[in-house]
Design an enzyme around this catalytic site. Sequence first.
Site, PDB file in Angstrom:
ATOM      1  N   HIS A 193       0.821  -1.213   0.000  1.00  0.00           N
ATOM      2  CA  HIS A 193       0.000   0.000   0.000  1.00  0.00           C
ATOM      3  C   HIS A 193       0.854   1.263   0.000  1.00  0.00           C
ATOM      4  CE1 HIS A 193      -3.520   2.329   0.259  1.00  0.00           C
ATOM      5  NE2 HIS A 193      -4.176   1.696   1.220  1.00  0.00           N
ATOM      6  N   ALA A 194       2.097   1.164   0.411  1.00  0.00           N
ATOM      7  CA  ALA A 194       2.963   2.340   0.456  1.00  0.00           C
ATOM      8  C   ALA A 194       3.198   2.923  -0.932  1.00  0.00           C
ATOM      9  CB  ALA A 194       4.300   1.990   1.110  1.00  0.00           C
TER      10      ALA A 194
END
Length: 220
Positions: A193-194
């Site tokens: 998700h980063a």
Amino acid sequence: MIKEAVFTPIDLTTWPRKEYFDYYKNKLKSKYTISIKIDITLLHQQYKNKGYKFYPTFMYVIMRAINQNEAFRTVYQEGVLGTWNYMNPSFTIFHQDDQTFSDLWSNYSENFTTFHNILTTDIAQYKDIKGIKIRANQPPNFIPISCVPWISFESISQDTITDTDFMHTLVRFGKYYTENNKTFIPLSIYVNHAVADGYHSSKLLNDIQQLSDEVEQWMP
């Protein structure tokens, strides 16, 4: 001719995504999986009519979509966050005699015929070599792809035990099947998700579908 791989570091002081990257990497450490079915009716008809192999054909669709989306070319290289100008496929081949698999990498080409020839040649050369990693000198600009050709899964998930800086997206696809006179294949992406939110993942999956639909435009 193999394209030169170029890594461009990200300037974190000006990167619009920095706040989101820091949040999902350091505070709410998050990875996620999305599984969908891709309509490959036209792709399936076309590759068979043209005499190509399915595995390298669908791998081309995946890799071309990956390389159209910067978020999935964003990784760490020697401790530095940045983007590659393109990614290569790192994929699995199965050994029927002892039911083991091996991981093999190949070079990417945006030209379908060239890509298909590269993969089929590499698979033929390494298909009888055993071990997890069977080709040396894997470049750092790679995307892990594997196939589970025995099942048409509804969902599949994968995670690592320890927290790492591994940002590469993992791609999995299964056995294609026919439903209501259409051909579908299950596909799953495992994303950090980063580097990618729901928007980025949705665009990637939509690009895979679009490339499958537009097969006549790129398959000679």
